[in-house]
Design a protein around this motif. Structure first.
Motif, PDB file in Angstrom:
ATOM      1  N   TYR A  24       1.091  -1.082  -0.246  1.00  0.00           N
ATOM      2  CA  TYR A  24      -0.257  -0.048  -0.076  1.00  0.00           C
ATOM      3  C   TYR A  24       1.011   1.500   0.212  1.00  0.00           C
ATOM      4  CZ  TYR A  24      -3.733  -3.191   2.034  1.00  0.00           C
ATOM      5  OH  TYR A  24      -4.674  -4.535   1.456  1.00  0.00           O
ATOM      6  N   LEU A  28      -2.117   6.679   1.285  1.00  0.00           N
ATOM      7  CA  LEU A  28      -3.303   5.634   0.973  1.00  0.00           C
ATOM      8  C   LEU A  28      -3.864   5.439   2.651  1.00  0.00           C
ATOM      9  CD1 LEU A  28      -4.826   5.336  -1.382  1.00  0.00           C
ATOM     10  CD2 LEU A  28      -4.258   2.701  -0.743  1.00  0.00           C
ATOM     11  N   TRP A  33      -7.729   1.133   1.663  1.00  0.00           N
ATOM     12  CA  TRP A  33      -6.611   0.156   1.043  1.00  0.00           C
ATOM     13  C   TRP A  33      -7.712  -1.577   0.581  1.00  0.00           C
ATOM     14  CZ3 TRP A  33      -3.721  -1.634   6.304  1.00  0.00           C
ATOM     15  CH2 TRP A  33      -2.929  -0.514   6.991  1.00  0.00           C
ATOM     16  N   TYR A  36      -7.802  -0.622  -2.770  1.00  0.00           N
ATOM     17  CA  TYR A  36      -6.753  -0.694  -3.507  1.00  0.00           C
ATOM     18  C   TYR A  36      -6.132  -2.303  -4.263  1.00  0.00           C
ATOM     19  CZ  TYR A  36      -1.427  -0.549  -4.495  1.00  0.00           C
ATOM     20  OH  TYR A  36       0.040   0.370  -5.646  1.00  0.00           O
ATOM     21  N   GLU A  39      -7.577  -3.819  -7.044  1.00  0.00           N
ATOM     22  CA  GLU A  39      -7.281  -3.597  -8.566  1.00  0.00           C
ATOM     23  C   GLU A  39      -6.024  -4.566  -9.257  1.00  0.00           C
ATOM     24  OE1 GLU A  39      -5.240   0.764  -7.844  1.00  0.00           O
ATOM     25  OE2 GLU A  39      -7.453   1.786  -7.589  1.00  0.00           O
TER      26      GLU A  39
END
Length: 249
Positions: A24, A28, A33, A36, A39
């Protein structure tokens, strides 16, 4: 060379403070989290549900914030597997399954049931397990006592369309067990539990063996060696290995 129809590779959990600055981005926000994580991976094994009974609102939020092809594997609460050990837990199981069905819907890939190391195999215990699970879900059994690595167990689970969870663990057999079209394997760290990093060679050898198995329609492969962010690095490496194998078939 035959490659299985679909494989999902990810991590056991995503909410690890020690992943900040390694996976991470440093700045951020924690609330972002999950977004993310999704992704980079198409699956997530939820361990938090082992410690706390799943909340419908949490599942609904994860469902909303993940892609249409994302799949969750949800670990059953330890109240069912470790405390009650499938005794007098029909209502708990019904609540668990209903929450999954309502909250995750088609994104619920598997239901993972892990039993404690002290729970050894007997035919009666196996029958209790198969008799309690809702077989309309894709159930996976992870045993932590070596006595469960037994042909009768593999056959009986297969008869009920329940997958046997293979694993890489310092104290248990690492054999690749395929007893159903749904293949499931967990990487806990081979030398040091939750810590050891797998080498590229170890991962390549694993992938090479898996693809020799006929009849795997779908696979879920999770890394639980979260220390030093090894789970992320190993999951990404295994993704690339399978992608390369797919191009060669």
């Amino acid at each position: 060379m035959k490659i299985m129809g679909k494989w999902h590779i990810g991590c056991s959990g995503f909410h690890y403070k020690h992943w900040r600055g390694t996976f991470y981005p440093e700045k951020l926000a924690v609330k972002n989290w999950f977004n993310y994580y999704v992704e980079h991976f198409d699956t997530l094994e939820l361990n938090v549900t082992f410690y706390r009974f799943p909340q419908l609102s949490t599942f609904e939020n994860w469902y909303k914030n993940s892609s249409p092809d994302f799949r969750f594997s949800v670990k059953a609460p330890r109240l069912i597997t470790h405390y009650k050990k499938f005794n007098d837990c029909k209502r708990l199981l019904d609540d668990f399954y209903n929450t999954l069905n309502q909250g995750l819907k088609e994104k619920c890939g598997c239901c993972l049931f892990q039993l404690p190391p002290s729970y050894h195999y007997t035919p009666e215990r196996l029958e209790k397990i198969t008799g309690n699970l809702d077989l309309t879900f894709r159930n996976v059994m992870e045993f932590r006592h070596e006595s469960w690595w037994h042909e009768e167990v593999f056959r009986e689970l297969s008869r009920h369309q329940i997958s046997f969870c293979g694993m890489s663990h310092p104290e248990l057999p690492s054999a690749i067990i395929q007893n159903s079209p749904l293949f499931y394997y967990r990487f806990h760290g081979l030398d040091q539990l939750y810590a050891s990093k797998y080498s590229e060679e170890q991962l390549a050898d694993f992938a090479a063996e898996v693809i020799t198995h006929e009849g795997i329609d779908e696979a879920y492969l999770f890394f639980n060696n979260d220390i030093n962010t090894n789970a992320i690095y190993n999951a990404q490496s295994l993704q690339k290995i399978f992608q390369n194998l797919s191009h060669k078939k």
